[in-house]
Design an enzyme around this catalytic site. Structure first.
Site, PDB file in Angstrom:
ATOM      1  CG  ASP A 168      12.807  26.991 -33.714  1.00 36.69           C
ATOM      2  OD1 ASP A 168      13.279  28.126 -33.848  1.00 36.69           O
ATOM      3  OD2 ASP A 168      13.187  25.995 -34.357  1.00 36.69           O
ATOM      4  CG  ASP A 190      15.211  25.505 -30.798  1.00 33.07           C
ATOM      5  OD1 ASP A 190      15.281  26.744 -30.863  1.00 33.07           O
ATOM      6  OD2 ASP A 190      14.869  24.792 -31.756  1.00 33.07           O
ATOM      7  CB  CYS A 198      -0.932   0.007   1.213  1.00 29.01           C
ATOM      8  SG  CYS A 198      -0.043   0.164   2.787  1.00 29.01           S
ATOM      9  CB  CYS A 246       4.420  -0.360   1.868  1.00 27.28           C
ATOM     10  SG  CYS A 246       3.313  -1.462   2.763  1.00 27.28           S
ATOM     11  CG  ASP A 266      14.134  21.636 -35.109  1.00 30.12           C
ATOM     12  OD1 ASP A 266      14.205  22.852 -34.832  1.00 30.12           O
ATOM     13  OD2 ASP A 266      14.447  21.167 -36.213  1.00 30.12           O
TER      14      ASP A 266
END
Length: 823
Positions: free
Chosen positions: A425, A629, A3, A6, A625
């Protein structure tokens, strides 16, 4: 671990290890992710887990889903428990529905044998489900009580009370006190203990089965992975296990076979189904030089490829690893459940003890008080709290992976849906990232075919991106002229060359002005193309004007629709680029971005500053990309990398779009929003369940006649976890590509206060390099943001406080440009 209590205890124990700076334990995957100093020994961490009362071992690094050992084990336990529970229930409750009771169990004089038979049927159920008692005792000794503790205390208390009742029956028979015998004959709690253990086992079985369903997306990916590969060695075909394939090996993929590893096609042409990785059902054509990925399926011709990435480095392995890591991390929402889980079980034990004491003080009989206490113990459910977040994260990550959207962490999955501003971008994100021929304007008496043929011949050996665009267009139209000879490059202007005995010239306006006088309307056409975001290239032979070719980086087919959907969601979309303002504005018009949301002429180090600026207005997602960036992707609350981009950009991002399709940005936002909504539903159910059921089990509504027996409480406890898991599984049906139900966010952006804006007229700027110099000079002034356009000869300056005209003039003229006017 059984649970949330724990997992919280394991986290606390490991966090106390010297050198550990961060730890996250997943109840769903039974795994732990640790951030620690390099010199922290693995053994020290494992020992900390063991001291907490649990076992641990190092991840072996294999991309595989562990076999479901829990479900078969629990199924055997359940069947064995039912073999004893059913006769026990017949014995204790059969007479209530008119079933006959064996004569030797009937009557007060046989009460002891009746009780003994129940005990003998209950003890095997306790032994079969001894894991609850063992786990409960261990966690209690380590001062970290969990669900097993509650179950074992509830069942154990019922058994002990049954033994107490047996003693009372024996004493009553000895003293011939039949009233006492009959009272305790009906107060035996053995069937409650057996039923509690069996119902909890049913719940654990269904929970284990449901949790197994959450890894379905990963299992399907792993099932697609080929087990062997056909290598080409010394002209011979050799079938080897996939583990023996090395980078650089050549391999053969026949039609219908799965590609074993990532590679590059060397020979052959075919179409490949990449839906396993991208979610895109349309096959992709592949030929020499094209990349192929593991687990994708070759459909037509045979392909001979060279392996580039094998084992854990393949795209498939990275996808699986990202989903597993996201599932093992914790979303910020999970911290609420973690804080509650640390005190939940001790609080429940205290409530149960208080319930027993209170009913006893109020004069209730011992049986009623004990029944209420046992009901409180068994109905409390820390499991639902612990599963509320991780099951939703696991299913959501799997759904994203199926559609080519990879969330690196649970935090990224939670935050993506709450973004207010999406910064895009331009190059490679909104646009294709490479120039294409957009327009052919042949001169008088010249055909488009002739213009393109001679331009391609002149650019035949050039590596310039504009030259490559012209050659690709010629190839697409079936033209393959021989390269021109005696090529002479004219830096900053163009090139000259000999083709079929005549001199060809191609380049910019400056070259044409020097080699061939042209009427003003030709250059006016070129200026018009430039205003539309294209680069005009002029071509001539001898004294004859051949025409003009407009080359531009064209937008991706889905960019406009993606930006429309983001706007429909109420997100503010910003176009951020290092390109010229004219080109940026033209691209923005094509995709539907307002001109005031275009920021052009940004140097690589300026993108991160722009992200910081917009973060004062709301939560920012940056989509890019390129290598330049990466700082902006890291700075943004959510960095989104286009999958075809640079590795460093992908490493810096929180979300990776495998298909390099901008439509996946609104899809990621939809998925994130639904996952967050699902987590909130799960947490609400878990808290609401306990808030309502614990008082009910304690007898708070006894005055209304609402009393909860321990057996019903055990059934309700089991159902709570199942409801949470099943609710999370509904995410598999989320239509993340459907925009028909998109609604704008109600949250208002914090508008950035702008106290000054001025336009500077500047003479002497000739190109993008000039723009960059002026922009850098102006933005060196405190609080200034500038947009510079060399074609218009302007710089628009924005600042948070007034800036003197003299300071602006000095900044520009220090770069050897002339300021003519400031307004």
């Amino acid at each position: 671990m059984s649970c949330a209590a724990c997992s919280a205890h394991v986290e606390k124990a490991v966090r106390e290890v010297p050198g550990v700076t961060g730890v996250s334990v997943s109840l769903l995957t039974n795994s732990m992710t640790i951030e620690c100093a390099p010199d922290t020994a693995d053994r020290t961490i494992i020992q900390a887990v063991q001291r907490a009362g649990y076992g641990a071992s190092l991840d072996d690094g294999r991309e595989e889903i562990p076999a479901d050992e829990q479900t078969p084990r629990l199924k055997k336990r359940l069947i064995a428990s039912l073999c004893f529970l059913l006769p026990l229930m017949y014995l204790t409750m059969g007479h209530m529905v008119g079933l006959p009771l064996p004569p030797f169990f009937d009557g007060a004089e046989n009460a002891f044998w009746f009780a003994l038979a129940q005990l003998l049927l209950t003890l095997p159920v306790c032994i079969i489900n001894r894991a609850f008692f063992r786990g409960g005792l261990k966690s209690l000794l380590h001062r970290a009580p969990g669900m097993d503790t509650l179950v074992s205390l509830g069942a154990g208390a019922a058994v002990l009370y049954g033994l107490f009742a047996m003693v009372q029956i024996a004493l009553g028979l000895r003293s011939h006190d039949m009233d006492r015998v009959l009272q305790y004959r009906h107060d035996l709690y053995f069937e409650s203990a057996a039923m509690i253990l069996t119902l909890i086992t049913v719940g654990k079985l269904l929970e284990a089965y449901s949790k197994g369903k959450t890894t379905g997306a990963l299992k399907r990916l792993l099932d697609l992975t080929p087990k062997t590969a056909t290598l080409l060695r010394d002209g011979q075909e050799q079938t080897v296990p996939i583990a023996q394939v090395q980078a650089g090996d050549r391999f053969l993929v026949r039609p219908g076979e799965s590609i074993p590893v990532d590679g590059i096609v060397e020979e052959g042409v075919s179409s490949v189904n990449e839906s396993a990785l991208t979610g895109e059902s349309m096959p992709v054509d592949k030929g020499p030089g094209d990349p192929v990925s593991a687990a994708t399926v070759n459909q037509n011709g045979a392909l001979r490829c060279r392996a580039t990435r094998v084992g854990r480095d393949t795209t498939l392995s990275q996808v699986i690893r990202l989903v597993q890591e996201a599932s093992a991390t914790k979303a910020p929402m999970a911290k609420i459940a973690d804080r509650v889980s640390r005190v939940f079980v001790p609080a429940v034990m205290a409530i149960a003890l208080g319930t027993f004491a209170l009913w006893t003080l109020l004069g209730s009989d011992l049986t009623f008080a004990l029944s209420r206490a046992i009901s409180v113990l068994v109905i409390s459910c820390p499991c639902a709290l612990g599963l509320a977040t991780p099951v939703a994260i696991m299913v959501g990550s799997g759904v994203g992976a199926k559609h080519g959207i990879l969330f690196k962490t649970a935090e990224a999955l939670e935050n993506t849906g709450s973004t207010d501003i999406v910064i895009l971008d331009k190059t490679g994100t909104v646009t294709q990232g490479e120039p294409h021929v957009v327009q052919l304007l042949p001169g008088e008496g010249v055909s488009s075919q002739e213009l393109l043929t001679k331009a391609a011949a002149l650019e035949g050996d050039s590596e310039h991106p504009l030259a490559q665009a012209i050659r690709k267009q010629a190839e697409a139209e079936g033209l393959s002229p021989a390269p021109a000879q005696n090529i002479q490059a004219l830096p900053g202007k163009g090139i000259l060359g000999q083709y079929e005995g005549v001199t060809l010239a191609g380049g910019n306006r400056k070259l044409m002005e020097e080699t061939l006088p042209l009427p003003p309307q030709v250059f006016a056409e070129g200026d018009l193309l430039a205003d539309q975001g294209m680069t005009p290239l002029y071509f001539a032979e001898q004294n004859r004007y051949l025409g003009m070719i407009g080359v531009a980086d064209v937008i991706k087919p889905t960019s406009r629709e993606a930006i429309r959907q983001l706007g429909q969601m109420g997100r503010r979309v910003i176009l951020l680029t290092g390109d010229t303002p004219g080109t940026a504005r033209q691209i923005a018009r094509q995709v539907g971005i307002p001109e005031e949301n275009v920021i052009a002429g940004i140097l690589p180090d300026g993108k991160e500053a722009q992200v910081r600026r917009f973060q004062t207005e709301g939560k920012v997602a940056m989509v890019g990309d390129g290598i330049n960036d990466a700082p902006a992707l890291t700075r943004a609350q959510v960095g989104v990398a286009i999958g075809a981009g640079a590795d460093i950009a992908i490493d810096a991002a929180d979300v990776v779009l495998v298909r390099s399709d901008l439509l996946d940005v609104p899809a990621a936002i939809r998925l994130s929003s639904r996952v967050v909504r699902n987590i909130k539903q799960n947490l609400f159910w878990a808290f609401f369940y306990n808030a309502v059921c614990i008082p009910l089990a304690a007898g708070a509504w006894n005055f209304l006649g609402l009393v909860l027996s321990p057996m019903v409480a055990a059934g309700a406890m089991s159902l709570s976890s199942i409801c949470v898991v099943c609710n999370a599984l509904r995410l598999n049906a989320v239509p993340i590509k459907d925009s028909s139900k998109d609604r704008p966010r109600k949250r208002k952006l914090r508008k950035e206060e702008r106290t000054m804006q001025k336009t500077i007229q500047i003479e002497g700027m000739m190109c993008g390099h000039c723009e960059a110099r002026v922009k850098k000079a102006l933005e060196a002034l405190p609080g200034v943001t500038a947009t510079v356009d060399h074609a218009a000869g302007t710089a628009v300056v924005t600042a948070h406080r007034p800036i003197a005209d003299d300071l602006l003039r000095q900044a520009v003229e220090a770069q050897d440009y002339k300021v003519t006017h400031i307004r």
